[in-house]
Design an enzyme around this catalytic site. Structure first.
Site, mmCIF file in Angstrom:
data_model
loop_
_atom_site.group_PDB
_atom_site.id
_atom_site.type_symbol
_atom_site.label_atom_id
_atom_site.label_comp_id
_atom_site.label_asym_id
_atom_site.label_seq_id
_atom_site.Cartn_x
_atom_site.Cartn_y
_atom_site.Cartn_z
ATOM 1 N N ASP A 178 -14.040 6.829 0.146
ATOM 2 C CA ASP A 178 -14.584 6.046 1.236
ATOM 3 C C ASP A 178 -15.627 7.021 1.798
ATOM 4 O O ASP A 178 -16.381 6.907 2.628
ATOM 5 C CB ASP A 178 -13.441 5.647 2.175
ATOM 6 C CG ASP A 178 -13.055 4.279 1.752
ATOM 7 O OD1 ASP A 178 -13.223 3.647 0.548
ATOM 8 O OD2 ASP A 178 -12.379 3.631 2.823
ATOM 9 N N TYR A 215 -1.126 -13.379 -0.593
ATOM 10 C CA TYR A 215 -0.246 -13.083 -2.056
ATOM 11 C C TYR A 215 1.119 -12.478 -1.766
ATOM 12 O O TYR A 215 1.405 -11.896 -0.598
ATOM 13 C CB TYR A 215 -0.999 -12.293 -3.024
ATOM 14 C CG TYR A 215 -1.788 -11.118 -2.568
ATOM 15 C CD1 TYR A 215 -0.853 -9.917 -2.506
ATOM 16 C CD2 TYR A 215 -2.868 -10.605 -2.335
ATOM 17 C CE1 TYR A 215 -1.421 -8.593 -2.249
ATOM 18 C CE2 TYR A 215 -3.725 -9.272 -2.083
ATOM 19 C CZ TYR A 215 -2.724 -8.448 -2.049
ATOM 20 O OH TYR A 215 -3.122 -7.247 -1.548
ATOM 21 N N ARG A 258 0.741 -1.215 -0.038
ATOM 22 C CA ARG A 258 -0.105 0.124 0.036
ATOM 23 C C ARG A 258 1.024 1.204 0.156
ATOM 24 O O ARG A 258 0.550 2.513 -0.720
ATOM 25 C CB ARG A 258 -0.877 -0.094 1.290
ATOM 26 C CG ARG A 258 -1.937 1.182 1.362
ATOM 27 C CD ARG A 258 -2.811 0.825 2.776
ATOM 28 N NE ARG A 258 -3.661 2.103 3.046
ATOM 29 C CZ ARG A 258 -4.796 1.958 2.486
ATOM 30 N NH1 ARG A 258 -5.572 1.022 1.842
ATOM 31 N NH2 ARG A 258 -5.414 3.253 2.602
HETATM 32 C C1 LIG Z 1 -8.672 -4.753 5.190
HETATM 33 C C2 LIG Z 1 -8.782 -3.674 3.939
HETATM 34 C C3 LIG Z 1 -8.164 -4.154 2.590
HETATM 35 C C4 LIG Z 1 -8.189 -3.344 1.601
HETATM 36 N N1 LIG Z 1 -7.840 -3.778 0.323
HETATM 37 C C5 LIG Z 1 -8.008 -3.201 -0.938
HETATM 38 C C6 LIG Z 1 -7.506 -3.544 -1.910
HETATM 39 O O1 LIG Z 1 -6.898 -4.721 -2.108
HETATM 40 N N2 LIG Z 1 -7.566 -2.779 -3.245
HETATM 41 C C7 LIG Z 1 -8.386 -1.635 -3.155
HETATM 42 O O2 LIG Z 1 -8.597 -0.800 -4.209
HETATM 43 N N3 LIG Z 1 -8.939 -1.073 -1.926
HETATM 44 C C8 LIG Z 1 -8.843 -1.870 -0.590
HETATM 45 N N4 LIG Z 1 -9.322 -1.360 0.411
HETATM 46 C C9 LIG Z 1 -9.935 -0.245 0.493
HETATM 47 C C10 LIG Z 1 -8.922 0.972 0.534
HETATM 48 O O3 LIG Z 1 -8.168 0.832 1.474
HETATM 49 C C11 LIG Z 1 -9.911 2.213 0.871
HETATM 50 O O4 LIG Z 1 -11.060 2.200 0.013
HETATM 51 C C12 LIG Z 1 -9.038 3.461 0.332
HETATM 52 O O5 LIG Z 1 -7.891 3.570 1.216
HETATM 53 C C13 LIG Z 1 -9.797 4.942 0.414
HETATM 54 O O6 LIG Z 1 -9.197 5.956 0.104
HETATM 55 P P1 LIG Z 1 -9.764 7.413 0.645
HETATM 56 O O7 LIG Z 1 -8.591 8.298 -0.057
HETATM 57 O O8 LIG Z 1 -11.261 7.582 0.253
HETATM 58 O O9 LIG Z 1 -9.421 7.265 2.222
HETATM 59 P P2 LIG Z 1 -8.113 7.004 3.006
HETATM 60 O O10 LIG Z 1 -7.362 6.212 2.195
HETATM 61 O O11 LIG Z 1 -8.676 6.440 4.394
HETATM 62 O O12 LIG Z 1 -7.826 8.641 3.198
HETATM 63 C C14 LIG Z 1 -8.383 9.439 3.949
HETATM 64 C C15 LIG Z 1 -7.437 10.512 4.422
HETATM 65 O O13 LIG Z 1 -8.018 11.547 5.089
HETATM 66 C C16 LIG Z 1 -7.108 12.023 6.119
HETATM 67 N N5 LIG Z 1 -8.403 12.707 7.043
HETATM 68 C C17 LIG Z 1 -9.189 12.184 7.672
HETATM 69 N N6 LIG Z 1 -10.010 13.224 8.350
HETATM 70 C C18 LIG Z 1 -9.308 14.482 8.053
HETATM 71 C C19 LIG Z 1 -9.533 15.589 8.540
HETATM 72 N N7 LIG Z 1 -10.724 15.836 9.272
HETATM 73 N N8 LIG Z 1 -8.787 16.536 8.047
HETATM 74 C C20 LIG Z 1 -7.961 16.167 7.120
HETATM 75 N N9 LIG Z 1 -7.544 15.076 6.913
HETATM 76 C C21 LIG Z 1 -8.368 13.846 7.180
HETATM 77 C C22 LIG Z 1 -6.836 10.526 6.843
HETATM 78 O O14 LIG Z 1 -5.618 10.908 7.513
HETATM 79 C C23 LIG Z 1 -6.343 9.901 5.499
HETATM 80 O O15 LIG Z 1 -5.068 10.122 5.046
HETATM 81 C C24 LIG Z 1 -9.004 -2.058 1.830
HETATM 82 C C25 LIG Z 1 -9.602 -1.783 2.828
HETATM 83 C C26 LIG Z 1 -9.546 -2.522 3.852
HETATM 84 C C27 LIG Z 1 -10.082 -2.116 5.373
#
Ligand SMILES: Cc1cc2nc3c(=O)[nH]c(=O)nc-3n(C[C@H](O)[C@H](O)[C@H](O)COP(=O)(O)OP(=O)(O)OC[C@H]3O[C@@H](n4cnc5c(N)ncnc54)[C@H](O)[C@@H]3O)c2cc1C
Length: 379
Positions: free
Chosen positions: A293, A214, A109
């Site tokens: 997310d 994997y 990751r």
């Molecule tokens: C067990 C597991 C396995 C997974 N495997 C996969 C996979 O194989 N392939 C895949 O595509 N996806 C996978 N995912 C899903 C993936 O991790 C998430 O969908 C992805 O990280 C979402 O990205 P995002 O940018 O929306 O959120 P995030 O990556 O969670 O990023 C959110 C960011 O916002 C920041 N933040 C939060 N609140 C605030 C605030 N108030 N002010 C400023 N910053 C803030 C956080 O610190 C973080 O850096 C998996 C998830 C899990 C739980």
């Protein structure tokens, strides 16, 4: 075409926020990313990126960098947990490249995160900035941060993850759903297996639990696993929480000998509650929109959560391309109209953990190219 680029604030420097920043920059907008963490750290997890995501990442010049640090499996096997009977051999490798125009890549990751960060100049990323509130008016969005500072932008995109602090203000109040399941996940050196090789990429499935294992690179020197394990009363999602390895080994004691060998060799694993949510009524309000997310958290059973965030980013960048002040709200409405049906469908499909459905519908998942998908609003 607007005379001046828009200033776009991205809240969160996760996968979605960084992808959106890189893609918006490529489309000529000004961006600033506000991230609560004081620094980026290498957290122990693997991630799969399907051909749909690799195509989106190709658009910001990351394909070769990711190929260089990834494992490209020839296939993933879905096996019965106890006796190893094969339920599905999902051919990947060249088959995926020929069929979908890009590979399936398995990687650390942190490699994906640093690749995305490399496409956003450091000066555009403000670390240690926790958004606490915002207000929007006719002229822009004002953001307030926990350190007492504030900032302004023409557009604010909340990519702040599953616990988004912006979501309720955009979509109304609602609860995310704890699934009653936890993921144990970790990466560890393959050398701890004492010379024993494992299958390249396998999902070992029992009726109520599974484990995906994997390799993380072509050298096959790092192993990743992630479980889905029933645990009704656990709800912590934190990278600082580790699980009890003996309990994990007991939970998978009835699994195939290869699984037991991996769990025996592994020194520690994170434990993470899996949450989901029903699709939101809306993803945008005025100059503010949700991404990743923050608007469509999903169970990871199709490995598409980050993929959907990265696809969101590409469509958002295309919708905002050339937009002026008067175009912002319609552009965000268009982004939502294009993305919501697909993301909601994958959110629901992933939640079923049904490999027959995945087998039937994988073309629809992987054929998609966010750079060429029509921008017409689906009827
Ligand atoms: C067990 C597991 C396995 C997974 N495997 C996969 C996979 O194989 N392939 C895949 O595509 N996806 C996978 N995912 C899903 C993936 O991790 C998430 O969908 C992805 O990280 C979402 O990205 P995002 O940018 O929306 O959120 P995030 O990556 O969670 O990023 C959110 C960011 O916002 C920041 N933040 C939060 N609140 C605030 C605030 N108030 N002010 C400023 N910053 C803030 C956080 O610190 C973080 O850096 C998996 C998830 C899990 C739980």
């Amino acid at each position: 075409m607007a005379e001046k680029p828009l200033s776009v604030a991205l809240i969160g420097a996760g996968m979605g926020g960084l992808a959106a920043a890189a893609m918006l920059l490529r489309k000529g907008q000004d961006v600033t990313v506000y991230e609560q963490a004081p620094a980026f750290t290498r957290l122990g997890a693997g991630i799969q990126q399907g051909p749909n995501t690799v195509k989106a990442l190709r658009g910001i010049g990351l394909e070769q960098r990711l190929r260089d640090v990834s494992f490209r499996p020839e296939m993933t096997r879905y096996r019965d947990a106890a006796d190893g009977t094969i339920r599905w051999e999902r051919l990947q490798g060249d088959t995926y490249e020929e069929k979908y125009g890009a590979p399936q890549l398995l990687l650390h990751r942190a490699e994906l995160h640093s690749a995305l960060a490399s496409k956003v100049p450091e000066t555009y990323i403000k670390l240690g900035k926790t958004l606490t509130g915002f207000a929007q008016g006719d002229d822009g969005v004002r953001m307030d941060f926990a350190d007492g500072t504030s900032a302004e932008a023409d557009v604010m995109i909340a990519a702040d993850g599953v616990h988004s602090v912006v979501r309720d203000a955009v979509a109304g109040p609602g609860e995310q759903r704890y699934t009653g399941r936890v993921a144990y996940r970790t990466t560890f050196p393959a050398s701890l297996m004492n010379g024993r090789e494992i299958e390249a990429s396998t999902k070992w499935m029992a009726d109520d639990r599974h484990i995906v294992i994997y390799y993380l690179n072509e050298a096959r020197d790092e192993i990743y696993f992630v479980t889905s394990t029933p645990e009704p009363d656990y709800s912590i999602e934190s990278w600082s929480t580790t699980g009890d390895m003996d309990e994990l080994r007991r939970t998978y004691a009835g699994f195939h000998e290869e699984v037991r060998a991996v769990l025996d060799a592994c020194p520690s694993a994170h434990k993470w509650a899996l949450v989901s949510r029903e699709p939101l009524p809306t993803w945008h309000k005025g100059r503010v929109a949700l991404l990743g997310d923050a608007c469509h958290p999903m169970t990871p059973y199709m490995a598409q959560g980050a993929g959907m965030a990265i696809e969101d980013a590409a469509i958002l960048a295309r919708c905002l391309e050339g937009a002026g002040q008067g175009d912002i709200t319609p552009a965000l409405a268009k982004y939502e109209a294009i993305r919501k049906p697909r993301a909601s469908w994958i959110q629901a499909a992933s939640g079923t953990n049904d490999i027959d459905q995945f087998r039937r519908e994988q073309d629809k998942v992987f054929s998609y190219d966010a750079w060429t998908a029509p921008l017409d609003i689906p009827g």
